[in-house]
Design an enzyme around this catalytic site. Structure first.
Site, mmCIF file in Angstrom:
data_model
loop_
_atom_site.group_PDB
_atom_site.id
_atom_site.type_symbol
_atom_site.label_atom_id
_atom_site.label_comp_id
_atom_site.label_asym_id
_atom_site.label_seq_id
_atom_site.Cartn_x
_atom_site.Cartn_y
_atom_site.Cartn_z
ATOM 1 N N GLU A 1 24.926 60.203 53.777
ATOM 2 C CA GLU A 1 25.518 61.215 52.880
ATOM 3 C C GLU A 1 25.076 62.641 53.204
ATOM 4 O O GLU A 1 25.773 63.604 52.872
ATOM 5 C CB GLU A 1 25.196 60.891 51.413
ATOM 6 C CG GLU A 1 23.725 61.054 51.038
ATOM 7 C CD GLU A 1 23.448 60.716 49.572
ATOM 8 O OE1 GLU A 1 23.842 59.622 49.120
ATOM 9 O OE2 GLU A 1 22.842 61.559 48.891
ATOM 10 N N HIS B 1 27.058 61.321 44.811
ATOM 11 C CA HIS B 1 25.681 61.451 44.286
ATOM 12 C C HIS B 1 25.662 62.317 43.023
ATOM 13 O O HIS B 1 24.960 63.333 42.942
ATOM 14 C CB HIS B 1 24.742 62.024 45.360
ATOM 15 C CG HIS B 1 23.334 61.555 45.185
ATOM 16 N ND1 HIS B 1 22.544 61.150 46.237
ATOM 17 C CD2 HIS B 1 22.563 61.395 44.081
ATOM 18 C CE1 HIS B 1 21.363 60.782 45.786
ATOM 19 N NE2 HIS B 1 21.348 60.922 44.472
ATOM 20 N N ARG C 1 20.038 54.408 46.304
ATOM 21 C CA ARG C 1 19.966 55.108 47.582
ATOM 22 C C ARG C 1 20.855 54.371 48.571
ATOM 23 O O ARG C 1 20.865 53.131 48.606
ATOM 24 C CB ARG C 1 18.530 55.164 48.121
ATOM 25 C CG ARG C 1 17.620 56.169 47.450
ATOM 26 C CD ARG C 1 18.037 57.633 47.727
ATOM 27 N NE ARG C 1 17.177 58.611 47.066
ATOM 28 C CZ ARG C 1 17.410 59.134 45.866
ATOM 29 N NH1 ARG C 1 18.482 58.780 45.177
ATOM 30 N NH2 ARG C 1 16.585 60.030 45.361
ATOM 31 N N ASP D 1 27.552 55.613 44.538
ATOM 32 C CA ASP D 1 27.292 57.029 44.271
ATOM 33 C C ASP D 1 26.412 57.607 45.372
ATOM 34 O O ASP D 1 26.120 58.799 45.360
ATOM 35 C CB ASP D 1 26.589 57.159 42.906
ATOM 36 C CG ASP D 1 26.424 58.607 42.466
ATOM 37 O OD1 ASP D 1 27.417 59.362 42.568
ATOM 38 O OD2 ASP D 1 25.313 58.989 42.033
HETATM 39 P P1 NAD Z 1 11.626 53.387 38.499
HETATM 40 O O1 NAD Z 1 10.439 53.658 39.363
HETATM 41 O O2 NAD Z 1 11.484 53.513 37.016
HETATM 42 O O3 NAD Z 1 12.197 51.916 38.799
HETATM 43 C C1 NAD Z 1 12.263 51.370 40.078
HETATM 44 C C2 NAD Z 1 12.027 49.887 39.941
HETATM 45 O O4 NAD Z 1 12.172 49.297 41.237
HETATM 46 C C3 NAD Z 1 10.628 49.528 39.438
HETATM 47 O O5 NAD Z 1 10.694 48.600 38.375
HETATM 48 C C4 NAD Z 1 9.951 48.949 40.665
HETATM 49 O O6 NAD Z 1 8.980 47.947 40.341
HETATM 50 C C5 NAD Z 1 11.133 48.348 41.395
HETATM 51 N N1 NAD Z 1 10.827 48.106 42.798
HETATM 52 C C6 NAD Z 1 10.016 48.809 43.626
HETATM 53 N N2 NAD Z 1 9.949 48.217 44.839
HETATM 54 C C7 NAD Z 1 10.735 47.122 44.761
HETATM 55 C C8 NAD Z 1 11.055 46.096 45.678
HETATM 56 N N3 NAD Z 1 10.550 46.089 46.923
HETATM 57 N N4 NAD Z 1 11.880 45.107 45.273
HETATM 58 C C9 NAD Z 1 12.389 45.104 44.013
HETATM 59 N N5 NAD Z 1 12.101 46.049 43.090
HETATM 60 C C10 NAD Z 1 11.290 47.040 43.466
HETATM 61 O O7 NAD Z 1 12.766 54.341 39.052
HETATM 62 P P2 NAD Z 1 14.100 54.787 38.299
HETATM 63 O O8 NAD Z 1 13.863 56.073 37.588
HETATM 64 O O9 NAD Z 1 14.666 53.629 37.562
HETATM 65 O O10 NAD Z 1 15.021 55.151 39.567
HETATM 66 C C11 NAD Z 1 15.465 54.126 40.444
HETATM 67 C C12 NAD Z 1 16.122 54.743 41.656
HETATM 68 O O11 NAD Z 1 17.329 55.391 41.261
HETATM 69 C C13 NAD Z 1 15.306 55.849 42.334
HETATM 70 O O12 NAD Z 1 14.377 55.320 43.262
HETATM 71 C C14 NAD Z 1 16.373 56.662 43.022
HETATM 72 O O13 NAD Z 1 16.517 56.185 44.347
HETATM 73 C C15 NAD Z 1 17.646 56.357 42.236
HETATM 74 N N6 NAD Z 1 18.193 57.542 41.548
HETATM 75 C C16 NAD Z 1 19.492 57.892 41.796
HETATM 76 C C17 NAD Z 1 20.047 58.997 41.147
HETATM 77 C C18 NAD Z 1 21.481 59.398 41.341
HETATM 78 O O14 NAD Z 1 21.845 60.536 40.998
HETATM 79 N N7 NAD Z 1 22.355 58.535 41.832
HETATM 80 C C19 NAD Z 1 19.248 59.753 40.272
HETATM 81 C C20 NAD Z 1 17.945 59.334 40.028
HETATM 82 C C21 NAD Z 1 17.420 58.232 40.673
#
Ligand code: NAD
Length: 331
Positions: free
Chosen positions: A263, A295, A234, A258
């Site tokens: 955005e 994105h 994000r 990305d």
């Molecule tokens: P997920 O929930 O499986 O993993 C997120 C990880 O972050 C977890 O292990 C969690 O413990 C950790 N986390 C939470 N709070 C934290 C903190 N304060 N400090 C450190 N780590 C922390 O999620 P995911 O499926 O791996 O997705 C991750 C992120 O990717 C999403 O939140 C989203 O913002 C982003 N995303 C982007 C796209 C894109 O098209 N670019 C698509 C999907 C997701």
């Protein structure tokens, strides 16, 4: 059930319509994003479907609730744009897509990293212009380098596995460390240590008050000179103006993003014939060592197919009064 689908693009309309064949919902597609001023488009409709840059803040949710909306279905993973406390107070249930190809985003992060390191974007432009000179295109071997993975969840772990395949040292930072990352050979450490040691920093944690601007002027200053930062999570995780300062001084060796904090209103749109008023974004894209994609991390056939199927299945479960497996709860 009638569902107003906000922020739709052509591919959303086509793919949701195809996936809807087995659900039979009445989908109403809107190009406009959800906001306080567009919430009235869903008046009298029980469900809305939204995406990453729709604004489901308390006021917007209150307007939706007043119009009879009871379900907000996010067709994405991140939910930083929804006020879950307000939704709970208003009796609106919120679902998202927790599990769709983590490979889509992780592989895109690797694509950004490789392109940035090996200057593929510059070589592509040069060779099309008959310029086969190598000056300015030197990269570094990823093999043996330290890669910091901030957020070792589903996407972060797939990214880590790929980087392990390159022979990188994996450093992890996560509020909830997990054994799977360590089984890949990863080692958890404090944020300061991994920032100090890493040659590459890739962001995969959600945007929360704790993670907002987790990469800021201080962290950029303590990084190894010339380290690369990749952000596919994000935009708000990165202080963009601080990153521009670090790029100008050479402290930050390259940036692949990305996602971008501002955005909304820019990404997912063709503005090639417009004047873009965002000077920060324009400065970013002017750097030779910055790659911006709009994105598109999630944008693979596999991921979109799962997103559409899961979103419509959640709507069907809601309509039938069944448990919502992908429900988000406040707190
Ligand atoms: P997920 O929930 O499986 O993993 C997120 C990880 O972050 C977890 O292990 C969690 O413990 C950790 N986390 C939470 N709070 C934290 C903190 N304060 N400090 C450190 N780590 C922390 O999620 P995911 O499926 O791996 O997705 C991750 C992120 O990717 C999403 O939140 C989203 O913002 C982003 N995303 C982007 C796209 C894109 O098209 N670019 C698509 C999907 C997701």
């Amino acid at each position: 059930m009638q569902i107003v689908v906000f922020s739709t693009q052509r591919y959303d309309r086509e793919l949701l319509t195809a996936a809807n064949a087995e659900h039979g919902h009445a989908l109403v597609f809107e190009e406009a994003p959800l906001s306080l001023s567009t919430a009235s488009l869903a008046a009298g409709v029980p469900a809305v479907c939204i995406f990453v840059n729709d604004h489901a803040d308390a006021a917007t949710l209150a307007k939706l609730a007043a119009g009879g909306t009871r379900l907000v279905a996010l067709r994405c993973t991140g939910f930083n744009n929804v006020d879950l406390d307000a939704a709970a107070r208003l009796g609106i249930r919120v679902v998202r897509v927790t599990d769709y190809s983590p490979y889509s985003v992780a592989e895109h992060a690797v694509a950004l990293l490789l392109a940035l390191d090996r200057k593929v974007h510059r070589a592509y432009n040069r060779t099309r212009d008959g310029n086969f000179a190598l000056d300015g295109l030197m990269g570094f071997d990823l093999h043996g380098r330290s890669v910091a993975v901030l957020g070792t969840g589903k996407i972060g772990r797939v990214f880590a596995r790929i980087m392990a395949g390159f022979g990188c040292e994996l450093l992890g930072y996560d509020a909830y460390p997990n054994a799977e990352f360590e089984a890949l050979g990863g080692r958890y450490a404090g944020l300061d240590e991994i920032i100090d040691r890493a040659d590459v920093i890739s962001l995969h944690c959600p945007l929360t008050p704790e993670t907002r601007r987790i990469i800021n002027a201080d962290t950029l200053a303590r990084m190894k000179r010339g380290a690369l930062v990749i952000n596919t999570s994000r935009g708000g995780l990165l202080d963009t103006e601080a990153a521009i300062g670090a790029l100008k001084s050479g402290q930050l060796g390259g940036l692949g993003i990305d996602v971008y904090e501002q955005e909304a209103g820019v990404f997912f749109r063709d503005l090639s014939s417009s004047i873009i008023a965002d000077d920060v974004l324009q400065r970013l894209v002017a750097f030779p060592n910055v790659i911006v994609t709009g994105h598109q991390g999630f944008f693979t056939r596999e991921a979109i197919g799962t997103i559409c199927a899961t979103t419509l299945a959640s709507a069907s479960a809601f309509e039938r009064g069944e448990p919502l497996v992908n429900e988000l709860h406040a707190g």
